[in-house]
Design a protein around this motif. Structure first.
Motif, PDB file in Angstrom:
ATOM      1  N   GLY A  82     100.446 -22.416-118.680  1.00 32.60           N
ATOM      2  CA  GLY A  82     101.554 -23.189-118.134  1.00 32.60           C
ATOM      3  C   GLY A  82     101.091 -24.574-117.711  1.00 32.60           C
ATOM      4  N   ALA A  83     101.758 -25.129-116.699  1.00 32.46           N
ATOM      5  CA  ALA A  83     101.461 -26.491-116.268  1.00 32.46           C
ATOM      6  C   ALA A  83     101.523 -26.594-114.755  1.00 32.46           C
ATOM      7  N   LEU A  84     100.558 -27.306-114.194  1.00 31.81           N
ATOM      8  CA  LEU A  84     100.582 -27.648-112.777  1.00 31.81           C
ATOM      9  C   LEU A  84     101.328 -28.967-112.610  1.00 31.81           C
ATOM     10  N   PHE A  85     101.953 -29.138-111.457  1.00 33.32           N
ATOM     11  CA  PHE A  85     102.671 -30.392-111.223  1.00 33.32           C
ATOM     12  C   PHE A  85     102.649 -30.742-109.741  1.00 33.32           C
ATOM     13  N   GLN A  86     102.913 -32.017-109.488  1.00 40.92           N
ATOM     14  CA  GLN A  86     103.045 -32.510-108.116  1.00 40.92           C
ATOM     15  C   GLN A  86     104.108 -33.603-108.135  1.00 40.92           C
ATOM     16  N   PHE A  87     105.054 -33.508-107.242  1.00 42.40           N
ATOM     17  CA  PHE A  87     106.049 -34.583-107.127  1.00 42.40           C
ATOM     18  C   PHE A  87     106.399 -34.795-105.666  1.00 42.40           C
ATOM     19  N   ARG A  88     106.955 -35.944-105.381  1.00 40.88           N
ATOM     20  CA  ARG A  88     107.321 -36.317-104.015  1.00 40.88           C
ATOM     21  C   ARG A  88     108.831 -36.539-103.949  1.00 40.88           C
ATOM     22  N   THR A  89     109.446 -36.056-102.882  1.00 33.95           N
ATOM     23  CA  THR A  89     110.886 -36.242-102.692  1.00 33.95           C
ATOM     24  C   THR A  89     111.141 -37.109-101.472  1.00 33.95           C
ATOM     25  N   ARG A  90     112.215 -37.874-101.559  1.00 41.53           N
ATOM     26  CA  ARG A  90     112.671 -38.705-100.435  1.00 41.53           C
ATOM     27  C   ARG A  90     114.189 -38.692-100.409  1.00 41.53           C
ATOM     28  N   ASP A  91     114.714 -39.141 -99.311  1.00 40.90           N
ATOM     29  CA  ASP A  91     116.168 -39.281 -99.176  1.00 40.90           C
ATOM     30  C   ASP A  91     116.875 -37.965 -99.468  1.00 40.90           C
ATOM     31  N   GLY A  92     116.402 -36.889 -98.788  1.00 41.73           N
ATOM     32  CA  GLY A  92     117.052 -35.594 -98.939  1.00 41.73           C
ATOM     33  C   GLY A  92     116.962 -35.013-100.337  1.00 41.73           C
ATOM     34  N   GLY A  93     115.934 -35.407-101.082  1.00 44.19           N
ATOM     35  CA  GLY A  93     115.756 -34.876-102.430  1.00 44.19           C
ATOM     36  C   GLY A  93     116.443 -35.686-103.504  1.00 44.19           C
ATOM     37  N   ARG A  94     117.161 -36.739-103.113  1.00 51.74           N
ATOM     38  CA  ARG A  94     117.866 -37.534-104.132  1.00 51.74           C
ATOM     39  C   ARG A  94     116.910 -38.436-104.917  1.00 51.74           C
ATOM     40  N   GLN A  95     115.757 -38.768-104.324  1.00 51.63           N
ATOM     41  CA  GLN A  95     114.751 -39.552-105.027  1.00 51.63           C
ATOM     42  C   GLN A  95     113.531 -38.666-105.265  1.00 51.63           C
ATOM     43  N   VAL A  96     113.148 -38.551-106.511  1.00 55.76           N
ATOM     44  CA  VAL A  96     112.016 -37.706-106.888  1.00 55.76           C
ATOM     45  C   VAL A  96     111.034 -38.555-107.684  1.00 55.76           C
TER      46      VAL A  96
ATOM     47  N   THR B 166     105.742 -33.600-100.264  1.00 55.65           N
ATOM     48  CA  THR B 166     105.075 -33.454-101.556  1.00 55.65           C
ATOM     49  C   THR B 166     105.128 -31.996-101.975  1.00 55.65           C
ATOM     50  N   TRP B 167     105.500 -31.774-103.227  1.00 53.73           N
ATOM     51  CA  TRP B 167     105.636 -30.432-103.775  1.00 53.73           C
ATOM     52  C   TRP B 167     104.488 -30.173-104.744  1.00 53.73           C
ATOM     53  N   TYR B 168     103.871 -28.998-104.610  1.00 48.39           N
ATOM     54  CA  TYR B 168     102.810 -28.571-105.499  1.00 48.39           C
ATOM     55  C   TYR B 168     103.265 -27.271-106.173  1.00 48.39           C
ATOM     56  N   GLY B 169     103.181 -27.208-107.480  1.00 49.32           N
ATOM     57  CA  GLY B 169     103.702 -25.994-108.118  1.00 49.32           C
ATOM     58  C   GLY B 169     103.192 -25.773-109.527  1.00 49.32           C
ATOM     59  N   TYR B 170     103.806 -24.787-110.162  1.00 49.55           N
ATOM     60  CA  TYR B 170     103.370 -24.315-111.481  1.00 49.55           C
ATOM     61  C   TYR B 170     104.595 -23.983-112.315  1.00 49.55           C
ATOM     62  N   ILE B 171     104.548 -24.378-113.569  1.00 55.59           N
ATOM     63  CA  ILE B 171     105.619 -24.083-114.524  1.00 55.59           C
ATOM     64  C   ILE B 171     105.039 -23.183-115.605  1.00 55.59           C
ATOM     65  N   SER B 172     105.698 -22.084-115.879  1.00 57.42           N
ATOM     66  CA  SER B 172     105.240 -21.195-116.948  1.00 57.42           C
ATOM     67  C   SER B 172     106.380 -20.949-117.930  1.00 57.42           C
TER      68      SER B 172
END
Length: 747
Positions: free
Chosen positions: A180-194, A279-285
């Motif tokens: 699968g794939a590892l990922f990291q993303f950041r959210t702001r403004d209540g999740g409206r900006q990713v 910041t979100w850390y996760g995995y996609i399979s």
């Protein structure tokens, strides 16, 4: 020349001498001034070099260290320049880890005159610790002759950088082999900006995009989500952002190449300052294969392959949910049991292809005769059933609605069926039942509706009958049976019979203990009569205690006989009873009291075990597994909706339901279903036992498909303990007994 005049040579000499002395004094003063300034400049430069964070050095052409600033001295573990210069005699052999490294650098310096930011592994000279440095240097030549004089350069330690690069390289290697794939993303403004900050290389294989294509868009998956899954995807993110739950969601995407895939995304948030964003850390399979298997087996297990209608299994599940909703809202439900008139005659005279086409046409008519929320199912053969959920609490109103629905269905089915030149005047007999949330179970509802249907058929066909309670006979028998069951449990007149379980070499490896009840007046009473009664009346806990007590005692008895020592014993346990507060502790006490090997005991559950509190059930199972007790999932495949939760419980074994085994000689669908079940079990690393094996052809197919265990009348029926033990001894030659031998063993 004027006469009498002459030169004053002495005066001139004195004047010249004075002038020369003045010039020499001025020159000496200027020299002293220049010398002092040069000394000051050298001292300034020395101080500057000694305060640099990078090490600076001068070395001879043959590898001796001539000068070193404080940073270089500290880098090599020394306290002073003098100490270091006195100790270092050959840079090439004492400093560089790789023996030929200095020669490589010297060749570059002779060719290019300089090197810049060259990384090398060296020894910290005094301690011999291995470190990494970045080195820049130049070759200094004589200004007139061009002859090489010495080297000078700078050094800085980069051990942390090299360690980080090594970790990053290792991380890239590891992530490049992840499915699968590892990922990291950041959210702001209540999740409206990713903002996506990182994805591993596996991501690009999943979404079928190149890194360049992805960088041009800079999104994770939101723009690829299948239109039908967008709401669920958005809601899953919303709940996770709000902190209601962790992000763990399965959904479909459509890649830019047009490929539809099922993905599972799991992630955890590290909140930002003040809890905002994060910041979100996760995995996609990619779970497409599992989903395809799931859909395939669900199709086989839950839908009729001919009409594509839900089959009996799915109908039971749906009606169970309807009953629960009726119970909560005190509303009424409707059941219509439909039997096609004269279908056998059509099928026999016109052929199965015409009969099948008629059944498909009937399924279409039934679907269009009821609402989108109503359930239409094929029970088998020419029997169909419809379940309708109403909002009324009045029985009379529900009866009127039921009759109206029955009339619409009868009208639809009265239309002639045309197939080529054939014109068949079709009709049906319908039994109608109105029920509430207090109904016993779906099977009871079907039984009552079936009684009504036969009343309609008996009245002359093409008719409908509304169920009446007085049609039921034998209700008094239930109360009698309940009293006798309570007495039988107290007196322990129910007992286990043992049906052999065989391995792939057809050796007896254990047995399933099946509870039997022989009443002195009522005779042999089947388990499907008294076990549901025990569950409804609350006697199931006492019944399960009786079963476990007999099972433990039997294991203890087998252990004392070399012929039976080591045999496994499986027993069915009610999920309802196992979930009780004292079940696990009671079983542990039995095991310890009799000193049996707990690994020889297997507890079988139906798939209802996955419908309750999985955490609590898993905890109870883990306590017993710590002793060695094994767990088996009985009737595997009859409740497939729970498969996605199956892996969360510590099962060791699954048993293929006998209804699938029974038709594998004739049904390709059942053969496919069994193969799929075996494949899933292999994926989950579960042992498989096939039940109700009755023919050698069934056995041969199961062996070829990879099944590991077998049980059924092909080997022996459920036997009393003494007969089972004789069977074990007789089977020592590892031959397969025939049915006649079974009868002799039971005689």
């Amino acid at each position: 020349m004027i006469e009498g005049a002459g030169f004053d040579f002495m005066g001139i000499a004195l004047l010249a001498s004075s002038a020369l002395a003045l010039v020499m004094g001025l020159m000496a003063s200027a020299y002293r001034t220049q010398s002092l300034s040069a000394l000051e400049d050298r001292a300034y430069m020395r101080g500057l070099l000694d305060n640099l964070s990078e090490g600076v050095y001068r070395s001879s052409l043959d590898g001796r260290l001539l000068r070193a600033n404080r940073a270089l001295v500290r880098l090599n573990g020394y306290g002073s320049e003098e100490e270091m210069l006195a100790t270092v005699t050959d840079i090439a052999s004492e400093w560089y880890v790789e023996p030929g490294r200095r020669e490589e650098l010297r060749a570059l310096l002779e060719r290019d005159g300089k090197i810049e930011e060259v990384a090398s592994e060296i020894y910290r000279h005094k301690t011999r610790e291995r470190i990494w440095v970045s080195e820049s240097a130049r070759l200094v030549r004589h200004s007139s002759t061009g002859q090489p004089l010495y080297y000078e350069g700078s050094v800085r330690e980069i051990s942390e950088t090299m360690a980080r690069l090594a970790l990053e390289a290792t991380f890239r290697k590891l992530t490049s082999h992840l499915p699968g794939a590892l990922f990291q993303f950041r959210t702001r403004d209540g999740g409206r900006q990713v903002t996506v900050e990182y994805v591993s290389v596996g991501y690009f294989d999943i979404v079928e995009m190149s890194p360049e294509e992805w960088h041009a868009t800079d999104f994770l998956l939101s723009k690829l989500v299948h239109p039908d899954d967008v709401d669920g995807y958005t809601e899953g993110f919303r709940k996770a952002i709000d902190g209601v739950t962790l992000l763990d969601h399965e959904f479909r995407i459509v890649t830019p190449r047009g490929t539809e895939k099922w993905l599972r995304m799991t992630a955890q948030r590290e909140p930002g300052p003040g809890g905002e964003g994060g910041t979100w850390y996760g995995y996609i399979s990619d779970v497409s294969l599992r989903k395809r298997q799931a859909l395939a087996i669900e199709k086989l297990a839950y839908f009729d392959p001919l009409t594509d209608l839900p089959n009996r299994r799915m109908f039971i599940d749906r009606v169970t949910e309807t009953m629960r909703r009726c119970g909560r809202g005190d509303t009424k439900g409707i059941l219509l049991y439909i039997d096609l008139d004269n279908f056998k005659s059509l099928n026999d005279t016109q052929g199965h292809d015409v009969g099948d086409a008629y059944l498909v046409d009937v399924a279409h008519r039934l679907r269009t005769s009821v609402g989108p929320g109503d359930v239409v199912a094929r029970m088998g053969g020419d029997e169909f059933v419809v379940a309708i959920e109403t909002t009324t609490t009045e029985g009379a109103v529900a009866s009127a609605l039921a009759i109206g629905a029955g009339n619409r269905i009868m009208a639809a089915l009265r239309r002639p069926f045309e197939h080529g030149d054939l014109r068949h005047n079709s009709s049906a007999s319908i039994g109608v039942l109105v029920f509430g949330g207090d109904a016993a179970n779906p099977d009871d509802l079907l039984k009552r509706a079936d009684v009504a249907m036969y009343r309609a058929k008996a009245s002359g066909r093409d008719a409908m009958a509304l169920f009446e309670t007085e049609w039921l006979e034998g209700e008094a028998e239930r109360f009698t049976l309940l009293a006798e069951l309570r007495k039988a449990i107290a007196e322990e007149t129910l007992s286990l019979r043992f049906q052999p379980q065989m391995d792939r070499r057809l050796r007896v490896v254990g047995a399933e203990g099946l509870l039997r009840w022989t009443h002195p007046g009522l005779g042999s009473i089947a388990p499907d009569r008294f076990i549901p009664l025990a569950e409804q009346s609350g006697l199931i806990h006492a019944l399960c205690r009786l079963v476990l007590d007999q099972a433990i005692r039997q294991l203890a008895a087998w252990a004392r006989d070399p012929a039976t020592a080591g045999l496994r014993l499986s027993v069915n346990i009610s999920v309802q009873s196992f979930a009780g507060s004292t079940a696990v502790e009671g079983l542990i006490a039995m095991i310890e009291s009799h000193g049996v090997d707990a690994s020889l005991l297997t507890l079988e559950f139906t798939e209802h075990v996955t419908a309750g509190d999985l955490a609590a059930m898993g905890h109870k199972m883990a306590k017993l597994k710590a002793l060695g007790v094994r767990f088996s999932l009985d009737d595997f495949g009859t409740g497939y909706s729970s498969l996605s939760r199956l892996k969360r419980l510590p099962f060791d074994e699954v048993k293929i339901d006998g209804s699938f085994v029974a038709e594998i000689d004739k049904s390709e669908e059942d053969r496919d279903l069994v193969r799929t079940i075996l494949a899933i079990a292999e994926t989950l690393r579960l042992h498989v036992v096939a039940e109700h094996v009755e023919t050698t052809s069934q056995q041969d197919f199961l062996l070829s498909a990879g099944c590991g265990g077998f049980q059924g009348y092909l080997y022996a029926p459920a036997l009393p303990a003494a007969e089972f033990e004789r069977f074990v001894r007789a089977s020592g030659t590892q031959r397969t007994p025939d049915r006649g031998e079974h009868e002799r063993l039971s005689a």
